[in-house]
Design a protein around this motif. Structure first.
Motif, PDB file in Angstrom:
ATOM      1  N   GLN A  55       4.325 -69.680 -60.339  1.00 35.37           N
ATOM      2  CA  GLN A  55       5.337 -69.643 -59.798  1.00 35.37           C
ATOM      3  C   GLN A  55       6.066 -69.752 -58.305  1.00 35.37           C
ATOM      4  N   LEU A  56       6.259 -69.146 -57.582  1.00 36.24           N
ATOM      5  CA  LEU A  56       6.170 -69.185 -55.552  1.00 36.24           C
ATOM      6  C   LEU A  56       6.477 -68.027 -55.580  1.00 36.24           C
ATOM      7  N   ASP A  57       6.705 -67.473 -56.490  1.00 39.98           N
ATOM      8  CA  ASP A  57       7.005 -65.720 -55.871  1.00 39.98           C
ATOM      9  C   ASP A  57       5.120 -65.262 -56.724  1.00 39.98           C
ATOM     10  N   GLY A  58       3.863 -66.015 -56.593  1.00 43.69           N
ATOM     11  CA  GLY A  58       2.717 -65.138 -57.563  1.00 43.69           C
ATOM     12  C   GLY A  58       2.413 -65.226 -58.829  1.00 43.69           C
ATOM     13  N   THR A  59       3.474 -65.092 -59.587  1.00 43.70           N
ATOM     14  CA  THR A  59       3.693 -64.738 -61.254  1.00 43.70           C
ATOM     15  C   THR A  59       3.590 -66.475 -62.058  1.00 43.70           C
ATOM     16  N   TYR A  60       3.756 -65.672 -63.263  1.00 43.66           N
ATOM     17  CA  TYR A  60       3.276 -67.301 -64.116  1.00 43.66           C
ATOM     18  C   TYR A  60       4.111 -67.032 -65.599  1.00 43.66           C
ATOM     19  N   LEU A  61       4.941 -68.034 -65.528  1.00 44.17           N
ATOM     20  CA  LEU A  61       5.773 -68.259 -66.280  1.00 44.17           C
ATOM     21  C   LEU A  61       4.559 -69.558 -67.671  1.00 44.17           C
ATOM     22  N   THR A  62       5.377 -68.644 -69.116  1.00 40.97           N
ATOM     23  CA  THR A  62       4.498 -68.825 -70.287  1.00 40.97           C
ATOM     24  C   THR A  62       5.617 -69.303 -71.088  1.00 40.97           C
ATOM     25  N   ASN A  63       5.180 -70.299 -72.936  1.00 43.59           N
ATOM     26  CA  ASN A  63       5.630 -70.102 -73.722  1.00 43.59           C
ATOM     27  C   ASN A  63       5.223 -69.194 -74.749  1.00 43.59           C
ATOM     28  N   ASP A  64       4.239 -68.696 -74.639  1.00 45.05           N
ATOM     29  CA  ASP A  64       3.812 -67.621 -75.571  1.00 45.05           C
ATOM     30  C   ASP A  64       2.848 -68.351 -76.583  1.00 45.05           C
ATOM     31  N   ILE A  65       2.591 -69.681 -76.759  1.00 49.05           N
ATOM     32  CA  ILE A  65       2.119 -70.130 -76.957  1.00 49.05           C
ATOM     33  C   ILE A  65       0.227 -70.063 -76.543  1.00 49.05           C
ATOM     34  N   LYS A  66      -0.531 -69.727 -77.672  1.00 48.00           N
ATOM     35  CA  LYS A  66      -1.806 -69.589 -77.467  1.00 48.00           C
ATOM     36  C   LYS A  66      -2.914 -70.234 -78.139  1.00 48.00           C
ATOM     37  N   GLU A  67      -3.969 -70.428 -77.573  1.00 46.48           N
ATOM     38  CA  GLU A  67      -4.722 -71.293 -78.896  1.00 46.48           C
ATOM     39  C   GLU A  67      -5.757 -70.402 -79.078  1.00 46.48           C
ATOM     40  N   ASN A  68      -6.486 -70.188 -79.868  1.00 47.21           N
ATOM     41  CA  ASN A  68      -7.389 -68.481 -80.124  1.00 47.21           C
ATOM     42  C   ASN A  68      -9.118 -69.552 -79.641  1.00 47.21           C
ATOM     43  N   ILE A  69      -9.682 -68.944 -78.894  1.00 44.04           N
ATOM     44  CA  ILE A  69     -10.552 -69.678 -78.990  1.00 44.04           C
ATOM     45  C   ILE A  69     -12.316 -68.167 -79.316  1.00 44.04           C
ATOM     46  N   LYS A  70     -13.488 -68.850 -79.670  1.00 38.12           N
ATOM     47  CA  LYS A  70     -14.536 -68.770 -80.286  1.00 38.12           C
ATOM     48  C   LYS A  70     -15.312 -68.946 -79.803  1.00 38.12           C
ATOM     49  N   VAL A  71     -16.568 -68.577 -79.144  1.00 37.34           N
ATOM     50  CA  VAL A  71     -17.288 -69.403 -78.046  1.00 37.34           C
ATOM     51  C   VAL A  71     -19.116 -69.373 -79.291  1.00 37.34           C
ATOM     52  N   THR A  72     -19.422 -69.982 -79.487  1.00 44.87           N
ATOM     53  CA  THR A  72     -20.373 -70.321 -80.338  1.00 44.87           C
ATOM     54  C   THR A  72     -21.993 -70.766 -79.393  1.00 44.87           C
ATOM     55  N   ASN A  73     -22.884 -70.249 -79.549  1.00 42.42           N
ATOM     56  CA  ASN A  73     -23.914 -71.250 -79.065  1.00 42.42           C
ATOM     57  C   ASN A  73     -24.928 -71.736 -80.202  1.00 42.42           C
ATOM     58  N   LEU A  74     -25.047 -73.134 -80.114  1.00 40.73           N
ATOM     59  CA  LEU A  74     -26.052 -73.957 -81.273  1.00 40.73           C
ATOM     60  C   LEU A  74     -27.261 -74.781 -80.721  1.00 40.73           C
ATOM     61  N   ASP A  75     -27.919 -73.632 -80.962  1.00 41.06           N
ATOM     62  CA  ASP A  75     -29.622 -73.968 -80.646  1.00 41.06           C
ATOM     63  C   ASP A  75     -29.072 -74.166 -78.754  1.00 41.06           C
ATOM     64  N   GLY A  76     -28.873 -73.076 -78.391  1.00 42.90           N
ATOM     65  CA  GLY A  76     -28.617 -73.435 -76.562  1.00 42.90           C
ATOM     66  C   GLY A  76     -27.205 -73.611 -75.906  1.00 42.90           C
ATOM     67  N   VAL A  77     -26.771 -74.828 -76.873  1.00 37.34           N
ATOM     68  CA  VAL A  77     -25.643 -74.843 -76.136  1.00 37.34           C
ATOM     69  C   VAL A  77     -24.576 -74.376 -76.653  1.00 37.34           C
ATOM     70  N   PHE A  78     -24.034 -73.932 -75.710  1.00 34.52           N
ATOM     71  CA  PHE A  78     -22.345 -72.982 -75.748  1.00 34.52           C
ATOM     72  C   PHE A  78     -21.361 -74.337 -76.053  1.00 34.52           C
ATOM     73  N   TYR A  79     -20.723 -73.767 -76.786  1.00 32.84           N
ATOM     74  CA  TYR A  79     -18.963 -74.562 -77.341  1.00 32.84           C
ATOM     75  C   TYR A  79     -17.960 -73.690 -77.350  1.00 32.84           C
ATOM     76  N   ILE A  80     -16.884 -73.463 -76.670  1.00 30.01           N
ATOM     77  CA  ILE A  80     -15.367 -73.225 -77.135  1.00 30.01           C
ATOM     78  C   ILE A  80     -14.879 -74.097 -78.209  1.00 30.01           C
ATOM     79  N   ASN A  81     -14.652 -73.153 -79.533  1.00 29.98           N
ATOM     80  CA  ASN A  81     -13.885 -73.809 -81.081  1.00 29.98           C
ATOM     81  C   ASN A  81     -12.632 -72.646 -80.671  1.00 29.98           C
ATOM     82  N   TYR A  82     -11.502 -74.433 -80.628  1.00 28.88           N
ATOM     83  CA  TYR A  82      -9.794 -73.985 -80.604  1.00 28.88           C
ATOM     84  C   TYR A  82      -9.517 -73.437 -81.752  1.00 28.88           C
ATOM     85  N   THR A  83      -8.700 -73.532 -82.195  1.00 24.86           N
ATOM     86  CA  THR A  83      -7.889 -72.982 -83.188  1.00 24.86           C
ATOM     87  C   THR A  83      -6.859 -73.064 -82.980  1.00 24.86           C
ATOM     88  N   THR A  84      -5.622 -73.425 -84.130  1.00 25.82           N
ATOM     89  CA  THR A  84      -4.186 -73.649 -83.314  1.00 25.82           C
ATOM     90  C   THR A  84      -3.973 -73.637 -84.839  1.00 25.82           C
TER      91      THR A  84
END
Length: 139
Positions: free
Chosen positions: A72-101
């Motif tokens: 927003q113009l006043d420096g704040t943020y609006l949201t609809n409160d919908i969140k995607e759960n994330i978990k970062v995993t390491n598979l053979d030295g490669v990092f992934y963000i796993n999303y769940t909704t």
């Protein structure tokens, strides 16, 4: 023989120049990220000049959430409160963000993370290039 040696030397130099993601870098994901461009697997790209929404990541001990927010113009943020759960995993030295909704699960590979750069790649080989969002205000 010289060509083979030169090929391996150049390949080594190219691979060693690619930034690799380390466990310590994962904390840099926290915060607001604005999409700059999406690179397509065929070599094309889509540029984003103006973003109405940005991504907010919150990560602690490799668990957290991603949420779309609207600056927003006043420096704040609006949201609809919908969140995607994330978990970062390491598979053979490669990092992934796993999303769940409630609607699905997917993952993105973390190709690069720096203080002001984040690059993610999905299963369709689309590369999402983000820059750190800098808040603004007209107060």
């Amino acid at each position: 023989m010289k060509n083979t040696l030169l090929f391996f030397l150049l390949s080594f130099l190219f691979v060693s120049c690619i930034p690799s993601v380390k466990e310590a870098d994962l904390a840099k994901i926290n915060g607001y990220w604005e999409i700059q461009k999406v690179e397509l697997p065929q070599g094309g790209k889509k540029e984003y000049k103006v973003n109405e929404t940005i991504d907010f990541f919150s990560l602690k001990n490799n668990l957290g959430f991603r949420q779309k927010v609207m600056p927003q113009l006043d420096g704040t943020y609006l949201t609809n409160d919908i969140k995607e759960n994330i978990k970062v995993t390491n598979l053979d030295g490669v990092f992934y963000i796993n999303y769940t909704t409630n609607y699905g699960k997917w993952k993105e590979e973390i190709l690069e993370i720096q203080d002001s750069v984040l690059v993610l790649k999905n299963k369709d080989d689309l590369e999402y290039h983000y820059k750190r969002h800098l808040p603004f205000s007209i107060k």
